[in-house]
Design a protein around this motif. Sequence first.
Motif, short mmCIF file in Angstrom:
data_model
loop_
_atom_site.label_atom_id
_atom_site.label_comp_id
_atom_site.label_asym_id
_atom_site.label_seq_id
_atom_site.Cartn_x
_atom_site.Cartn_y
_atom_site.Cartn_z
N PHE A 101 23.21 -43.07 -99.09
CA PHE A 101 23.86 -43.53 -97.87
C PHE A 101 22.84 -43.48 -96.74
CE2 PHE A 101 27.68 -42.47 -100.27
CZ PHE A 101 28.53 -43.53 -99.93
N LEU A 102 22.67 -44.62 -96.09
CA LEU A 102 21.71 -44.74 -95.01
C LEU A 102 22.40 -44.45 -93.67
CD1 LEU A 102 18.92 -45.61 -93.91
CD2 LEU A 102 19.77 -47.98 -93.95
N HIS A 103 21.80 -43.57 -92.89
CA HIS A 103 22.32 -43.29 -91.55
C HIS A 103 21.27 -43.69 -90.52
CE1 HIS A 103 24.80 -41.41 -88.46
NE2 HIS A 103 23.67 -40.92 -87.95
N ILE A 104 21.58 -44.73 -89.75
CA ILE A 104 20.72 -45.19 -88.67
C ILE A 104 21.33 -44.73 -87.35
CG2 ILE A 104 19.66 -47.20 -87.57
CD1 ILE A 104 19.94 -48.70 -90.20
N PRO A 105 20.68 -43.84 -86.61
CA PRO A 105 21.26 -43.33 -85.37
C PRO A 105 21.63 -44.45 -84.40
CG PRO A 105 19.35 -42.04 -86.01
CD PRO A 105 19.39 -43.22 -86.92
N GLY A 106 22.79 -44.30 -83.76
CA GLY A 106 23.28 -45.29 -82.82
C GLY A 106 23.62 -44.68 -81.48
N VAL A 107 24.68 -45.20 -80.87
CA VAL A 107 25.11 -44.72 -79.56
C VAL A 107 25.52 -43.26 -79.66
CG1 VAL A 107 26.74 -45.05 -77.67
CG2 VAL A 107 25.86 -47.03 -78.92
N GLY A 108 25.02 -42.44 -78.73
CA GLY A 108 25.31 -41.02 -78.74
C GLY A 108 24.32 -40.20 -79.53
N GLU A 109 23.36 -40.87 -80.17
CA GLU A 109 22.34 -40.17 -80.97
C GLU A 109 20.94 -40.54 -80.49
OE1 GLU A 109 23.75 -39.95 -85.40
OE2 GLU A 109 24.33 -41.93 -84.66
N TRP A 116 15.27 -42.98 -89.50
CA TRP A 116 16.35 -43.32 -90.41
C TRP A 116 16.51 -42.16 -91.39
CZ3 TRP A 116 15.95 -49.14 -92.24
CH2 TRP A 116 16.06 -49.97 -91.11
N TYR A 117 17.77 -41.86 -91.74
CA TYR A 117 18.04 -40.78 -92.67
C TYR A 117 18.76 -41.33 -93.90
CZ TYR A 117 16.85 -37.73 -88.77
OH TYR A 117 16.19 -37.10 -87.74
N ALA A 118 18.35 -40.83 -95.05
CA ALA A 118 19.01 -41.19 -96.31
C ALA A 118 19.59 -39.94 -96.94
CB ALA A 118 18.02 -41.84 -97.27
N PHE A 119 20.89 -39.94 -97.16
CA PHE A 119 21.56 -38.85 -97.87
C PHE A 119 21.85 -39.34 -99.30
CE2 PHE A 119 22.36 -38.06 -93.44
CZ PHE A 119 22.27 -36.68 -93.31
N TYR A 120 21.64 -38.47 -100.29
CA TYR A 120 21.77 -38.91 -101.67
C TYR A 120 22.05 -37.72 -102.59
CZ TYR A 120 16.88 -37.61 -100.98
OH TYR A 120 15.73 -36.96 -100.60
N GLU A 121 22.52 -38.06 -103.77
CA GLU A 121 22.69 -37.06 -104.82
C GLU A 121 21.36 -36.86 -105.53
OE1 GLU A 121 24.58 -36.72 -109.33
OE2 GLU A 121 25.07 -38.44 -108.05
N LEU A 122 21.02 -35.64 -105.84
CA LEU A 122 19.86 -35.34 -106.67
C LEU A 122 20.30 -34.37 -107.77
CD1 LEU A 122 18.58 -32.24 -105.93
CD2 LEU A 122 18.03 -33.46 -103.83
N ALA A 135 16.41 -37.41 -96.85
CA ALA A 135 15.04 -37.84 -96.61
C ALA A 135 15.00 -38.58 -95.29
CB ALA A 135 14.53 -38.72 -97.75
N VAL A 136 13.83 -38.65 -94.67
CA VAL A 136 13.68 -39.29 -93.37
C VAL A 136 12.60 -40.36 -93.48
CG1 VAL A 136 11.99 -37.60 -92.55
CG2 VAL A 136 13.33 -38.92 -90.89
#
Length: 625
Positions: A101-109, A116-122, A135-136
């Motif tokens: 899941f990609l998280h790109i900071p937006g309004v309020g961040e 960019w942040y990537a959250f994932y299963e390992l 990961a960043v």
Amino acid sequence: MIFKRCDSRVCFGILLCLYALFAVDYTGWFGRSGFIKLSWFTKEAVSHGTDMCAHDYEGSWQIGLARATSLEPTNITFSPKSVISCHTITNLPTSFVADPFLHIPGVGEEELKGKWYAFYELKNLIRYNGELGVAVSTDEGLTWRHIAVVLAEPFHLSYPKVIFDRESSTYYMFPETSRSGEGTIRIYTTTPQQFPLGWKLFSASKPGGRSGRYVDTTPLYYNGVWYIFTTIHGYKLLNEPNYMMRLFTTQSLINTDKWIEHPSSPIATSNRVARSGGSAIVVNDTAYRWAQNCENYYGENLVLLRIDELTPHSYRETVVSEVMPSRSKTWHGQRIHHMDLHLMPDGSWMGLADGDRMPSGDHHYFQREHWFTQLKHAISRVLFFLLVTYVAAWGMSAYGSTVSTFVKTHVPLRYQRALPLSIQHWLADHASSSVGSKLDSVYSYARPSILLQVLFRRCPFLFGVLGGAIAILSSYLIFRLIPGTFYCPASFVSVPTSKTFHPDHPFVDPLAPYPVSNLQIVTGCSMSFFDRLENLVSSIQTWEPKARVVVYDMGFSSEQMKQIMCWKNVDLRPANFDRFPDHVSDLVNFAFKGILIDEVLQEQKSGDAVLWLGFGGEGPQPPHP
């Protein structure tokens, strides 16, 4: 007499219980390793390695970049190589990464802008459990640096969907936690000061008061209402569908007690579209959702659905298209099951997807554990044979007088005298048997010699071992006469003969015969050409029944591998091209042929030969004219 009867019944009960145990093991309710697992008998890891990027039955998933000018699959392109893999995580032995899941900071961040942040299963190979990592990237997804494991529990974790709530300045995560055994959906939270770390349990509750094994929970905010897509994993024993996608609505996303199940729920029950495969998105006021197609196998492809009608009271969706694996040796060559796309400022789409270059991790299973499964199946058949023998012997003892009377009254005397002496003695013993004698121990009528009597009385354990050996030998002979009686032990089953083409004038090599003492035949293909491989192996078995064939796995399904493992004189091997240049992995180049031929040639003795036969060919006549 009483002791013998009780002992006989106890033995029968033990045999029956053992057979029931092995029969349940065979059903598949406890996974491919069964209820009786090989791991019980060894300290070494069976289903996985412990080194970095070691083998894993679940596969070798990797994460790559996905770009698109629109949501049409023909416009989606993937990075040539993965950007996050087990090699990215250098401080922890990991077999694969998935569910990005990609998280790109937006309004309020604003303080996170430029990252960019990537959250994932390992998959942690030390604990052999799914954990969640982050990961960043500072170059818009081109390169990534693994930061840390952000969440680990005693149970498996995956699908880390992250949402930022601007009103409360709080991050929420909705990971899959179905193996917790709670029957709940867990929500974790962290603060902007700690993000992307510092996740703590916020709530664990049953949506709408309904318990279930919830997987891949995906929230979507649409027209002022939160819609939550989540899938319940059904129970086979209860005859439930494998997946049931349920839809909930709410005004308060983080308060699961206030989630209301949608009137149209469940909205899907098929393995094709009933499990989410990434974030739901909205384009021009139209909502879309990704589903992972698991009809034939896990990670078959991705399905994009357009939600034509979405209100708190109605729901309707349409399959728009599918995203298929590349069918090559790339990181997404054989499987793909997750996509997370985001709309960029220029109107294009960019995100992360996961994929696997292998159709499954089953080849590791067949190499390491399939023999144990075969052994269990063979034991179950032996137990069944013993039970049948036991019941037959009891029937003969219980109804001996009836059989004896029938033979003496209906079988001519000359045929009675022709019977073996042991049978004549048995008939004589039962000629006047009483009801009490019918209940004698089974083995009292199954002692053909004084030696067996001594074994039975003085050494019952050795008698049981001898009986088991006889049963195994008898079972083997039965299998050889009727192959379908047993689960297939490797190298016993002949491939059904296909309708082969017989030319009027087959080609005859003018240089033949060649001075070859032993010929090793080699071939290989992927799942798409399995039917042609069957024709080839069938023709070889027809004309050269003793010839051994090496078949290289270039992408078989698990069911196909099960069949090949049972073929007579066939050795199934993995085609591992990782140690060679990339062009070898591209099957259309056929560069792999020389490498595989040389690999088999190195195993041969002087004077032996190796012959590569294409999977599309057949042998219309014996190979030696």
